[in-house]
Design a protein around this motif. Sequence first.
Motif, PDB file in Angstrom:
ATOM      1  N   UNK A  56      92.917 -15.578  -7.819  1.00 37.29           N
ATOM      2  CA  UNK A  56      91.735 -14.729  -7.673  1.00 37.29           C
ATOM      3  C   UNK A  56      92.138 -13.283  -7.426  1.00 37.29           C
ATOM      4  N   UNK A  57      93.247 -13.076  -6.725  1.00 33.83           N
ATOM      5  CA  UNK A  57      93.692 -11.729  -6.418  1.00 33.83           C
ATOM      6  C   UNK A  57      94.190 -11.012  -7.663  1.00 33.83           C
ATOM      7  N   UNK A  58      94.664 -11.774  -8.659  1.00 33.85           N
ATOM      8  CA  UNK A  58      95.240 -11.159  -9.841  1.00 33.85           C
ATOM      9  C   UNK A  58      94.274 -11.126 -11.018  1.00 33.85           C
ATOM     10  N   UNK A  59      93.047 -11.606 -10.816  1.00 35.98           N
ATOM     11  CA  UNK A  59      92.072 -11.617 -11.899  1.00 35.98           C
ATOM     12  C   UNK A  59      91.761 -10.193 -12.319  1.00 35.98           C
ATOM     13  N   UNK A  60      91.691  -9.946 -13.599  1.00 38.84           N
ATOM     14  CA  UNK A  60      91.448  -8.605 -14.086  1.00 38.84           C
ATOM     15  C   UNK A  60      90.625  -8.657 -15.357  1.00 38.84           C
ATOM     16  N   UNK A  61      90.069  -7.521 -15.714  1.00 41.50           N
ATOM     17  CA  UNK A  61      89.337  -7.409 -16.966  1.00 41.50           C
ATOM     18  C   UNK A  61      90.261  -6.800 -18.007  1.00 41.50           C
ATOM     19  N   UNK A  62      90.641  -7.516 -19.037  1.00 40.13           N
ATOM     20  CA  UNK A  62      91.576  -6.971 -20.027  1.00 40.13           C
ATOM     21  C   UNK A  62      90.908  -5.901 -20.885  1.00 40.13           C
ATOM     22  N   UNK A  63      91.727  -5.016 -21.412  1.00 40.20           N
ATOM     23  CA  UNK A  63      91.222  -3.999 -22.326  1.00 40.20           C
ATOM     24  C   UNK A  63      90.815  -4.638 -23.639  1.00 40.20           C
ATOM     25  N   UNK A  64      89.811  -4.062 -24.273  1.00 41.95           N
ATOM     26  CA  UNK A  64      89.420  -4.523 -25.600  1.00 41.95           C
ATOM     27  C   UNK A  64      90.434  -4.018 -26.621  1.00 41.95           C
ATOM     28  N   UNK A  65      90.375  -4.556 -27.817  1.00 42.77           N
ATOM     29  CA  UNK A  65      91.264  -4.112 -28.896  1.00 42.77           C
ATOM     30  C   UNK A  65      91.049  -2.622 -29.175  1.00 42.77           C
ATOM     31  N   UNK A  66      89.793  -2.191 -29.170  1.00 42.76           N
ATOM     32  CA  UNK A  66      89.485  -0.781 -29.436  1.00 42.76           C
ATOM     33  C   UNK A  66      90.052   0.128 -28.347  1.00 42.76           C
ATOM     34  N   UNK A  67      89.984  -0.316 -27.083  1.00 37.91           N
ATOM     35  CA  UNK A  67      90.527   0.487 -25.988  1.00 37.91           C
ATOM     36  C   UNK A  67      92.039   0.591 -26.067  1.00 37.91           C
ATOM     37  N   UNK A  68      92.706  -0.513 -26.403  1.00 43.51           N
ATOM     38  CA  UNK A  68      94.162  -0.469 -26.550  1.00 43.51           C
ATOM     39  C   UNK A  68      94.567   0.470 -27.679  1.00 43.51           C
ATOM     40  N   UNK A  71      94.115   4.150 -26.562  1.00 46.07           N
ATOM     41  CA  UNK A  71      95.161   4.600 -25.652  1.00 46.07           C
ATOM     42  C   UNK A  71      96.485   4.780 -26.394  1.00 46.07           C
ATOM     43  N   UNK A  72      96.765   3.909 -27.340  1.00 55.15           N
ATOM     44  CA  UNK A  72      97.990   4.061 -28.139  1.00 55.15           C
ATOM     45  C   UNK A  72      97.966   5.366 -28.925  1.00 55.15           C
ATOM     46  N   UNK A  73      96.842   5.631 -29.591  1.00 58.72           N
ATOM     47  CA  UNK A  73      96.748   6.848 -30.395  1.00 58.72           C
ATOM     48  C   UNK A  73      96.797   8.093 -29.517  1.00 58.72           C
ATOM     49  N   UNK A  74      96.206   8.007 -28.313  1.00 54.82           N
ATOM     50  CA  UNK A  74      96.213   9.153 -27.401  1.00 54.82           C
ATOM     51  C   UNK A  74      97.641   9.501 -26.984  1.00 54.82           C
ATOM     52  N   UNK A  75      98.409   8.500 -26.592  1.00 57.45           N
ATOM     53  CA  UNK A  75      99.790   8.759 -26.185  1.00 57.45           C
ATOM     54  C   UNK A  75     100.628   9.244 -27.363  1.00 57.45           C
ATOM     55  N   UNK A  76     100.384   8.681 -28.532  1.00 57.56           N
ATOM     56  CA  UNK A  76     101.156   9.067 -29.716  1.00 57.56           C
ATOM     57  C   UNK A  76     100.921  10.534 -30.075  1.00 57.56           C
ATOM     58  N   UNK A 124     106.002   7.596 -21.163  1.00 59.71           N
ATOM     59  CA  UNK A 124     104.840   6.716 -21.336  1.00 59.71           C
ATOM     60  C   UNK A 124     104.899   5.968 -22.662  1.00 59.71           C
ATOM     61  N   UNK A 125     105.353   6.644 -23.711  1.00 59.69           N
ATOM     62  CA  UNK A 125     105.508   6.001 -25.018  1.00 59.69           C
ATOM     63  C   UNK A 125     106.482   4.826 -24.924  1.00 59.69           C
ATOM     64  N   UNK A 126     107.602   5.050 -24.250  1.00 62.12           N
ATOM     65  CA  UNK A 126     108.609   3.988 -24.115  1.00 62.12           C
ATOM     66  C   UNK A 126     108.101   2.867 -23.214  1.00 62.12           C
ATOM     67  N   UNK A 127     107.467   3.235 -22.110  1.00 68.62           N
ATOM     68  CA  UNK A 127     107.003   2.239 -21.146  1.00 68.62           C
ATOM     69  C   UNK A 127     105.995   1.287 -21.763  1.00 68.62           C
ATOM     70  N   UNK A 128     105.079   1.811 -22.563  1.00 70.56           N
ATOM     71  CA  UNK A 128     104.010   0.993 -23.125  1.00 70.56           C
ATOM     72  C   UNK A 128     104.252   0.628 -24.582  1.00 70.56           C
ATOM     73  N   UNK A 129     105.474   0.892 -25.040  1.00 67.07           N
ATOM     74  CA  UNK A 129     105.904   0.479 -26.382  1.00 67.07           C
ATOM     75  C   UNK A 129     104.940   0.922 -27.473  1.00 67.07           C
ATOM     76  N   UNK A 130     104.608   2.197 -27.439  1.00 65.96           N
ATOM     77  CA  UNK A 130     103.748   2.787 -28.453  1.00 65.96           C
ATOM     78  C   UNK A 130     104.618   3.378 -29.558  1.00 65.96           C
ATOM     79  N   UNK A 131     104.275   3.113 -30.781  1.00 59.93           N
ATOM     80  CA  UNK A 131     105.038   3.659 -31.907  1.00 59.93           C
ATOM     81  C   UNK A 131     104.750   5.147 -32.057  1.00 59.93           C
ATOM     82  N   UNK A 132     105.783   5.991 -32.057  1.00 60.43           N
ATOM     83  CA  UNK A 132     105.558   7.425 -32.303  1.00 60.43           C
ATOM     84  C   UNK A 132     104.995   7.649 -33.697  1.00 60.43           C
ATOM     85  N   UNK A 133     104.394   8.806 -33.913  1.00 62.73           N
ATOM     86  CA  UNK A 133     103.837   9.102 -35.225  1.00 62.73           C
ATOM     87  C   UNK A 133     104.930   9.137 -36.291  1.00 62.73           C
ATOM     88  N   UNK A 134     104.588   8.675 -37.475  1.00 64.67           N
ATOM     89  CA  UNK A 134     105.527   8.717 -38.594  1.00 64.67           C
ATOM     90  C   UNK A 134     105.756  10.139 -39.083  1.00 64.67           C
TER      91      UNK A 134
END
Length: 251
Positions: A56-68, A71-76, A124-134
Amino acid sequence: MSSFRILARVMRRNVQLPVHDFLVPAFFQPSQRCMSSTPKHNAATSPDPSSAPSVAKSKRKPLTKEQREYLSSALRVNQAGELAATLIYTAQTPLLVNAHPHLRPLMCHMYEQEAGHLKTFNSLIAKHRVRPTAFYPVWSVMATGLGWSTALLGREAAMACTEAVETEIGEHYNNQIRALLEMFEQWETEGYEVGAEFRELISTLRRIRDEELEHLDHAVEHDAKKAEPHWLLTNFIRAGCRGAIWASERV
């Protein structure tokens, strides 16, 4: 030993698998998770924490696909933008300082702040494994060329470049902050708390935005408006920035 027994042993030992970050869906519930929202509990109605199940202490609301994806595009795009800024100042500084030695402290100050921003987003890019822009190599060449050419045109043109770039960057960060605050407001309306890492992200974006707008003020103070033709130069650079942001968000 069967794969089922190995999985059971891992779960009993409460092993934290390395996929738990805010952009990757979790398959196991960790005991504590950053960059997530957790449900609020009413102290008057909640059971005794010592008797409540640990899940119960670790229950969380996961991000939606659109939110993920957002956030990926924002960091990129943020990483790409800060790379471009450092390269612009790197190209401008030798020419400007040679002609106007008094600008050396200002150019060094702005470069050091941009380098700090880039370091933040690289982490942040490395931590969250976001692909840098091509387009990373393309933006590198174009940013260097923009910095060198505007400095060659003179101090006013170089400062007009900073004015144009920082105007677009400041607006871009404001849009990101606004989108995240709307996301947080929705979670809190639904009874969830905003994770500490998300709050830190908002704080980081605000700090970087304020430093970018400080650069804009410096540029105006050093005669950016006197560049000729000011409207054509700044509008051309701002249009290029918007195009680069659009492309980096998607590719």
